[in-house]
Design a protein around this motif. Structure first.
Motif, PDB file in Angstrom:
ATOM      1  N   ARG A 379      47.009  38.318  27.041  1.00 24.65           N
ATOM      2  CA  ARG A 379      46.117  38.343  28.211  1.00 24.65           C
ATOM      3  C   ARG A 379      46.847  38.601  29.519  1.00 24.65           C
ATOM      4  O   ARG A 379      46.233  39.007  30.509  1.00 24.65           O
ATOM      5  CB  ARG A 379      45.313  37.046  28.289  1.00 24.65           C
ATOM      6  N   ASP A 380      48.166  38.374  29.554  1.00 18.14           N
ATOM      7  CA  ASP A 380      48.942  38.656  30.757  1.00 18.14           C
ATOM      8  C   ASP A 380      49.753  39.942  30.628  1.00 18.14           C
ATOM      9  O   ASP A 380      50.588  40.233  31.486  1.00 18.14           O
ATOM     10  CB  ASP A 380      49.891  37.486  31.051  1.00 18.14           C
ATOM     11  N   GLY A 381      49.505  40.700  29.566  1.00 13.49           N
ATOM     12  CA  GLY A 381      50.294  41.904  29.328  1.00 13.49           C
ATOM     13  C   GLY A 381      50.064  42.994  30.343  1.00 13.49           C
ATOM     14  O   GLY A 381      50.980  43.738  30.708  1.00 13.49           O
ATOM     15  N   VAL A 382      48.823  43.136  30.813  1.00  9.51           N
ATOM     16  CA  VAL A 382      48.475  44.114  31.851  1.00  9.51           C
ATOM     17  C   VAL A 382      47.853  43.338  32.992  1.00  9.51           C
ATOM     18  O   VAL A 382      46.706  42.884  32.904  1.00  9.51           O
ATOM     19  CB  VAL A 382      47.494  45.183  31.325  1.00  9.51           C
ATOM     20  N   SER A 383      48.597  43.165  34.057  1.00 11.27           N
ATOM     21  CA  SER A 383      48.176  42.254  35.123  1.00 11.27           C
ATOM     22  C   SER A 383      46.882  42.679  35.801  1.00 11.27           C
ATOM     23  O   SER A 383      46.127  41.838  36.306  1.00 11.27           O
ATOM     24  CB  SER A 383      49.293  42.145  36.180  1.00 11.27           C
ATOM     25  N   ALA A 384      46.591  43.983  35.806  1.00 10.62           N
ATOM     26  CA  ALA A 384      45.405  44.458  36.509  1.00 10.62           C
ATOM     27  C   ALA A 384      44.136  44.402  35.645  1.00 10.62           C
ATOM     28  O   ALA A 384      43.043  44.668  36.137  1.00 10.62           O
ATOM     29  CB  ALA A 384      45.634  45.893  36.992  1.00 10.62           C
ATOM     30  N   ALA A 385      44.274  44.055  34.381  1.00 14.78           N
ATOM     31  CA  ALA A 385      43.118  44.068  33.484  1.00 14.78           C
ATOM     32  C   ALA A 385      42.107  42.992  33.868  1.00 14.78           C
ATOM     33  O   ALA A 385      42.471  41.839  34.127  1.00 14.78           O
ATOM     34  CB  ALA A 385      43.575  43.872  32.045  1.00 14.78           C
ATOM     35  N   LEU A 386      40.836  43.360  33.895  1.00 12.08           N
ATOM     36  CA  LEU A 386      39.763  42.426  34.242  1.00 12.08           C
ATOM     37  C   LEU A 386      39.228  41.679  33.025  1.00 12.08           C
ATOM     38  O   LEU A 386      38.631  40.610  33.163  1.00 12.08           O
ATOM     39  CB  LEU A 386      38.613  43.181  34.915  1.00 12.08           C
ATOM     40  N   PHE A 387      39.417  42.240  31.845  1.00 15.60           N
ATOM     41  CA  PHE A 387      38.814  41.679  30.639  1.00 15.60           C
ATOM     42  C   PHE A 387      39.142  40.211  30.410  1.00 15.60           C
ATOM     43  O   PHE A 387      38.236  39.420  30.086  1.00 15.60           O
ATOM     44  CB  PHE A 387      39.205  42.504  29.407  1.00 15.60           C
ATOM     45  N   PRO A 388      40.401  39.762  30.536  1.00 19.42           N
ATOM     46  CA  PRO A 388      40.691  38.352  30.249  1.00 19.42           C
ATOM     47  C   PRO A 388      39.863  37.389  31.100  1.00 19.42           C
ATOM     48  O   PRO A 388      39.338  36.399  30.581  1.00 19.42           O
ATOM     49  CB  PRO A 388      42.188  38.228  30.557  1.00 19.42           C
ATOM     50  N   LYS A 389      39.704  37.689  32.377  1.00 19.08           N
ATOM     51  CA  LYS A 389      38.926  36.808  33.250  1.00 19.08           C
ATOM     52  C   LYS A 389      37.438  36.887  32.924  1.00 19.08           C
ATOM     53  O   LYS A 389      36.732  35.871  32.935  1.00 19.08           O
ATOM     54  CB  LYS A 389      39.170  37.180  34.716  1.00 19.08           C
ATOM     55  N   GLU A 390      36.964  38.098  32.654  1.00 18.15           N
ATOM     56  CA  GLU A 390      35.545  38.255  32.315  1.00 18.15           C
ATOM     57  C   GLU A 390      35.216  37.521  31.021  1.00 18.15           C
ATOM     58  O   GLU A 390      34.174  36.866  30.905  1.00 18.15           O
ATOM     59  CB  GLU A 390      35.210  39.736  32.186  1.00 18.15           C
ATOM     60  N   ALA A 391      36.111  37.623  30.049  1.00 22.00           N
ATOM     61  CA  ALA A 391      35.893  36.961  28.763  1.00 22.00           C
ATOM     62  C   ALA A 391      35.935  35.445  28.921  1.00 22.00           C
ATOM     63  O   ALA A 391      35.131  34.721  28.328  1.00 22.00           O
ATOM     64  CB  ALA A 391      36.932  37.427  27.753  1.00 22.00           C
ATOM     65  N   GLN A 392      36.857  34.958  29.730  1.00 24.59           N
ATOM     66  CA  GLN A 392      36.948  33.519  29.935  1.00 24.59           C
ATOM     67  C   GLN A 392      35.692  32.996  30.622  1.00 24.59           C
ATOM     68  O   GLN A 392      35.190  31.918  30.288  1.00 24.59           O
ATOM     69  CB  GLN A 392      38.186  33.171  30.764  1.00 24.59           C
ATOM     70  N   SER A 393      35.166  33.765  31.555  1.00 34.00           N
ATOM     71  CA  SER A 393      33.926  33.371  32.227  1.00 34.00           C
ATOM     72  C   SER A 393      32.752  33.357  31.255  1.00 34.00           C
ATOM     73  O   SER A 393      31.892  32.466  31.311  1.00 34.00           O
ATOM     74  CB  SER A 393      33.641  34.335  33.383  1.00 34.00           C
ATOM     75  N   LEU A 394      32.711  34.337  30.357  1.00 28.09           N
ATOM     76  CA  LEU A 394      31.599  34.437  29.409  1.00 28.09           C
ATOM     77  C   LEU A 394      31.639  33.321  28.376  1.00 28.09           C
ATOM     78  O   LEU A 394      30.610  32.708  28.067  1.00 28.09           O
ATOM     79  CB  LEU A 394      31.651  35.797  28.704  1.00 28.09           C
ATOM     80  N   TRP A 395      32.837  33.026  27.836  1.00 29.56           N
ATOM     81  CA  TRP A 395      32.944  32.107  26.697  1.00 29.56           C
ATOM     82  C   TRP A 395      33.395  30.705  27.075  1.00 29.56           C
ATOM     83  O   TRP A 395      33.366  29.803  26.230  1.00 29.56           O
ATOM     84  CB  TRP A 395      33.888  32.685  25.647  1.00 29.56           C
ATOM     85  N   GLY A 396      33.843  30.514  28.302  1.00 30.87           N
ATOM     86  CA  GLY A 396      34.260  29.183  28.726  1.00 30.87           C
ATOM     87  C   GLY A 396      35.685  28.829  28.378  1.00 30.87           C
ATOM     88  O   GLY A 396      36.091  27.671  28.447  1.00 30.87           O
ATOM     89  N   GLY A 397      36.493  29.810  28.014  1.00 32.14           N
ATOM     90  CA  GLY A 397      37.887  29.567  27.678  1.00 32.14           C
ATOM     91  C   GLY A 397      38.589  30.877  27.400  1.00 32.14           C
ATOM     92  O   GLY A 397      37.950  31.928  27.277  1.00 32.14           O
ATOM     93  N   PRO A 398      39.921  30.856  27.293  1.00 37.16           N
ATOM     94  CA  PRO A 398      40.675  32.083  27.018  1.00 37.16           C
ATOM     95  C   PRO A 398      40.367  32.606  25.623  1.00 37.16           C
ATOM     96  O   PRO A 398      40.031  31.842  24.715  1.00 37.16           O
ATOM     97  CB  PRO A 398      42.138  31.646  27.135  1.00 37.16           C
TER      98      PRO A 398
END
Length: 483
Positions: A379-398
């Motif tokens: 999740r930290d491999g590409v710092s500009a990627a939005l997906f990790p934050k969007e996914a955490q918001s959707l599912w409530g966790g990483p």
């Protein structure tokens, strides 16, 4: 193979499959909690993508639905009353009620991807829609199954909220294969014979995917595996793709790190002789080491009945090993951890994605620090990627890399469908395959563009992570990207 957009036929396929499979009771699953817990790292980096799991029950022993777009619950244990009511409403064609109660259910259990997929489908109701399927390894690997479904549900939700694919929504059917090769063949045939389905996301292990790929290729059905890494899958046919890197890429990346970054040439390789994934990674890594001027001093079978970690480490040190490569899968993970403990930091450590999990951190502790593991995504491999934050918001966790790779598979199918410019009632799987095979094809993924080589492999460099001490982590250790 004739393709029609006839969603009700999926229910018929379900009944046909039940008739084929026969015999008593629902498969149960363990609820998967994404909230922070002592096992939180397992939530984000658990079992190997290509590890072959033993089936929890024989194919003919469960009178269980194995295919559903909302008319049946495939993960019944812990299902909320609202989810049960929603499925019953879908089965009766009462989509407005289904939407209402499934939304309420997700308010209570936000990390339930099956419920979200059924909600997405219920919102489509009887509209014309493009239909894809996802095959997950339930009940053999429930947590993994839900990780994969989270990526699919996320991608389906996003495209439908955006108005669909050129105005047409995306419907998803869920299928299960118990991570078993024979069941994988059976469900592959069922999906290939089901009118309307134009692509399949799956399967989980390399063994299951290789078995299913034979059917999909023969039936001209697109298959995109998000997790199967065996090099052999590249030769399965021109309808077979994957969004995870092959073992050849992971093996090359680990070999280069061994030779160039660590600066040693002599390595011992630990593997499972009974796993297609483990053998594939071992062969790819060993070949890259030899090509780069290194030497494999010994190969040790983790699955051997007389395997002894302490004795094996002592033996390879005497043979001149300067590093240990652990190509373990799920069933030999404990043996690999025993090797890490027996090594006690003496030799450099490398590993395949079978060790990208909480157990390695929790049991390896300080002995595992600085171990480098080849993975598909961090999740930290590409710092500009939005997906990790969007996914955490959707599912409530990483979320895990499996979720990311499943999301990428959905994005690939969405873009391929869009490229065909065909309406849902005339689109066929071969049309989708032609779009995916176009040299100029590209879809926006969780972190990187999704592009395929002529072999169907993903064109993506390896991601290496290493184990580091982390006082802020509940386990005291974590995986971080290798700079």
């Amino acid at each position: 193979m004739t393709q029609k957009n006839d969603a009700p036929v999926l229910a018929i396929a379900l009944l046909l499959t039940l008739g084929l499979l026969g015999g008593g009771g629902w498969w149960l699953y363990r609820a998967f909690n994404l909230e922070v817990s002592p096992r939180d790292a397992a939530t984000t980096v658990s079992s190997s993508p290509s590890a072959s799991s033993s089936p929890a029950s024989p194919l003919g022993s469960s009178n269980l639905p194995v295919l559903s777009q909302g008319e049946a619950i495939l993960f019944p244990d812990g299902a909320s009353v609202g989810k049960q009511q929603g499925v019953a409403a879908i089965a009766s064609g009462d989509y407005s009620t289904a939407v209402s109660v499934l939304q309420a259910s997700l308010q209570q259990t936000r990390n339930d991807p099956e419920a979200l997929i059924y909600l997405n489908n219920a919102q489509i109701a009887n509209q014309s829609a493009y239909t894809i399927a996802v095959v997950v390894p339930s009940p053999a690997a429930i947590d993994v199954a839900e990780e994969l479904l989270r990526g699919v549900a996320h991608g389906q939700r996003d495209i439908n909220l955006a108005g669909g694919i050129k105005g047409t929504p995306l419907r998803v059917a869920i299928a299960t294969d118990n991570n078993d090769s024979e069941q994988a063949r059976t469900i592959a045939q069922t999906l290939s014979d089901t009118p309307g389905i134009v692509g399949v996301i799956g399967h989980f292990s390399s063994d299951a995917s290789l078995a299913a790929a034979e059917v999909y290729q023969a039936e001209d059905m697109v298959m995109i595996s998000p997790t199967s890494t065996s090099v052999a899958l590249a030769g399965a046919g021109d309808f077979i793709f994957r969004t995870v890197q092959s073992d050849r890429i992971a093996g090359d990346g680990l070999a280069r790190h061994l030779l160039d970054s660590i600066g040693v040439t002599n390595v011992a390789v630990f593997h499972n002789s009974e796993s297609a994934y483990s053998q594939s990674l071992k062969d790819a890594f060993s070949s890259a080491v030899l090509t780069g001027g290194g030497r494999v001093v010994s190969e040790i079978d983790l699955a051997a009945a007389d395997f002894d970690a302490v004795q094996s480490v002592t033996q390879v040190i005497q043979q001149g090993a300067e590093a240990l490569m652990l190509a373990a899968n799920t069933s030999t993970r404990n043996q690999a951890v025993a090797v890490i403990q027996a090594n006690q930091g003496q030799l450099a450590l490398l590993g395949g994605d079978g060790l990208y999990n909480a157990g390695t951190l929790e049991q390896g502790q300080a002995n595992a620090v600085d171990m480098v593991v080849g993975v598909a995504w961090h999740r930290d491999g590409v710092s500009a990627a939005l997906f990790p934050k969007e996914a955490q918001s959707l599912w409530g966790g990483p979320v895990s890399w499996r979720t990311a790779m499943a999301y990428d598979a959905v994005q690939a199918l969405i873009e391929a469908i869009r490229t065909t410019a065909q309406p849902a009632d005339t689109l066929t799987a071969p049309m989708v395959q032609q779009a995916l095979n176009n040299p100029n094809f590209a879809a926006t993924g969780a972190a990187e563009l999704v592009q395929f080589l002529p072999s169907g492999d993903r064109s993506l460099p390896p991601q290496l992570v290493m184990i580091a001490a982390d006082p802020a982590s509940q386990l005291g250790y974590t995986f971080v990207p290798v700079p």
